[in-house]
Scaffold this active site. Structure first.
Site, PDB file in Angstrom:
ATOM      1  N   GLY A  33       0.840  -1.190   0.000  1.00 52.21           N
ATOM      2  CA  GLY A  33       0.000   0.000   0.000  1.00 52.21           C
ATOM      3  C   GLY A  33       0.876   1.242   0.000  1.00 52.21           C
ATOM      4  O   GLY A  33       1.997   1.213   0.520  1.00 52.21           O
ATOM      5  N   GLN A  58       2.822  10.000   1.224  1.00 53.28           N
ATOM      6  CA  GLN A  58       4.151   9.416   1.458  1.00 53.28           C
ATOM      7  C   GLN A  58       5.171   9.799   0.396  1.00 53.28           C
ATOM      8  O   GLN A  58       6.366   9.622   0.597  1.00 53.28           O
ATOM      9  CB  GLN A  58       4.046   7.886   1.526  1.00 53.28           C
ATOM     10  CG  GLN A  58       3.287   7.404   2.748  1.00 53.28           C
ATOM     11  CD  GLN A  58       3.120   5.897   2.721  1.00 53.28           C
ATOM     12  OE1 GLN A  58       2.173   5.385   2.174  1.00 53.28           O
ATOM     13  NE2 GLN A  58       4.077   5.182   3.299  1.00 53.28           N
ATOM     14  N   CYS A  92       5.304  -0.114   7.400  1.00 51.15           N
ATOM     15  CA  CYS A  92       4.993   1.034   6.555  1.00 51.15           C
ATOM     16  C   CYS A  92       6.260   1.426   5.799  1.00 51.15           C
ATOM     17  O   CYS A  92       7.346   1.444   6.381  1.00 51.15           O
ATOM     18  CB  CYS A  92       4.544   2.196   7.445  1.00 51.15           C
ATOM     19  SG  CYS A  92       4.168   3.697   6.542  1.00 51.15           S
ATOM     20  N   LEU A  93       6.110   1.734   4.522  1.00 53.87           N
ATOM     21  CA  LEU A  93       7.280   2.126   3.722  1.00 53.87           C
ATOM     22  C   LEU A  93       7.905   3.421   4.241  1.00 53.87           C
ATOM     23  O   LEU A  93       9.074   3.694   3.966  1.00 53.87           O
ATOM     24  CB  LEU A  93       6.895   2.266   2.248  1.00 53.87           C
ATOM     25  CG  LEU A  93       6.468   0.955   1.556  1.00 53.87           C
ATOM     26  CD1 LEU A  93       5.995   1.230   0.138  1.00 53.87           C
ATOM     27  CD2 LEU A  93       7.606  -0.058   1.546  1.00 53.87           C
ATOM     28  N   HIS A 131      -5.012   1.706   6.967  1.00 54.76           N
ATOM     29  CA  HIS A 131      -3.655   2.236   7.175  1.00 54.76           C
ATOM     30  C   HIS A 131      -3.351   3.352   6.164  1.00 54.76           C
ATOM     31  O   HIS A 131      -2.866   4.425   6.535  1.00 54.76           O
ATOM     32  CB  HIS A 131      -2.659   1.072   7.050  1.00 54.76           C
ATOM     33  CG  HIS A 131      -1.214   1.453   7.104  1.00 54.76           C
ATOM     34  ND1 HIS A 131      -0.345   0.963   8.051  1.00 54.76           N
ATOM     35  CD2 HIS A 131      -0.464   2.269   6.306  1.00 54.76           C
ATOM     36  CE1 HIS A 131       0.862   1.474   7.840  1.00 54.76           C
ATOM     37  NE2 HIS A 131       0.825   2.259   6.783  1.00 54.76           N
ATOM     38  N   GLU A 132      -3.659   3.102   4.884  1.00 50.84           N
ATOM     39  CA  GLU A 132      -3.351   4.105   3.843  1.00 50.84           C
ATOM     40  C   GLU A 132      -4.196   5.362   4.004  1.00 50.84           C
ATOM     41  O   GLU A 132      -3.708   6.478   3.775  1.00 50.84           O
ATOM     42  CB  GLU A 132      -3.536   3.513   2.439  1.00 50.84           C
ATOM     43  CG  GLU A 132      -2.629   2.345   2.105  1.00 50.84           C
ATOM     44  CD  GLU A 132      -1.182   2.528   2.515  1.00 50.84           C
ATOM     45  OE1 GLU A 132      -0.658   3.662   2.428  1.00 50.84           O
ATOM     46  OE2 GLU A 132      -0.563   1.534   2.943  1.00 50.84           O
ATOM     47  N   HIS A 153      -2.786   7.806   6.374  1.00 54.39           N
ATOM     48  CA  HIS A 153      -1.720   8.662   5.822  1.00 54.39           C
ATOM     49  C   HIS A 153      -2.297   9.967   5.275  1.00 54.39           C
ATOM     50  O   HIS A 153      -1.682  11.027   5.395  1.00 54.39           O
ATOM     51  CB  HIS A 153      -0.977   7.950   4.686  1.00 54.39           C
ATOM     52  CG  HIS A 153       0.075   6.993   5.147  1.00 54.39           C
ATOM     53  ND1 HIS A 153       1.155   7.373   5.905  1.00 54.39           N
ATOM     54  CD2 HIS A 153       0.218   5.652   4.947  1.00 54.39           C
ATOM     55  CE1 HIS A 153       1.918   6.306   6.154  1.00 54.39           C
ATOM     56  NE2 HIS A 153       1.371   5.251   5.585  1.00 54.39           N
TER      57      HIS A 153
HETATM   58 NI    NI Z   1       2.162   3.360   5.610  1.00 51.50          NI
END
Ligand code: NI
Length: 164
Positions: free
Chosen positions: A46, A51, A91-92, A133-134, A137
């Site tokens: 995701g 991000q 998370c990235l 989660h996304e 963000h």
């Molecule tokens: Ni994330």
């Protein structure tokens, strides 16, 4: 097309609240495709526009093994429901950190596709967690915000030291 650069916690730009998309043009389609390519390359399941320092309400998600079931969601609105379940998240933007977070088991998703067409579906399990989660963000929120302040402090310190 070059991959987009993913911001890392504690970069304050990750705390920006994204604004709604109102123009559905080729640039938006291209951006969403690029976001997806960047996510696959990372690799991740995701990625939110926030991000990559684009503060528009766009997320991409694909939890499939074969990377052939992408969801590109514009202006997503969530109605979570059901029990709360705990799952390990990463998370990235918070590299190499994984911890347990509570989310709703199910989520009803209303969004638009990259052409502005409305779409609706319900998700459960990993897909439900990933979409929640996304969408966090887009509100400037990270999964580490759900952890204890002690854990959060340790994570920020570790990432700051690694960034040096
Ligand atoms: Ni994330």
């Amino acid at each position: 097309m070059p991959l987009l650069k993913i911001l890392h916690h504690p970069d304050p730009r990750l705390r920006t609240k994204a604004t709604a998309v109102s123009t559905f043009d080729e640039a938006l389609s291209e951006f969403a495709r690029n976001l997806l390519t960047t996510m696959y390359a990372a690799p991740g399941i995701g990625l939110a526009a926030t991000q990559v320092n684009v503060h528009k309400r766009v997320i991409v998600v694909d939890i499939s093994e074969e990377k052939d079931q992408p969801h590109m969601l514009v202006n997503p609105v969530l109605e979570p429901y059901g029990d709360k379940i705990k799952g390990e998240e990463g998370c990235l933007s918070v590299p190499d950190i994984y911890d347990s977070v509570e989310r709703f088991e199910y989520v009803k998703v209303s969004a638009q596709d990259v052409h502005g067409e409305p779409l609706q579906f319900t998700a459960d399990g990993m897909l439900s967690i990933c979409i929640q989660h996304e969408c966090d963000h887009l509100e400037g929120k990270l999964f580490v915000d759900y952890l204890s302040s002690l854990k959060r402090g340790r994570i920020s310190k570790a990432l700051r030291e690694r960034a040096k």
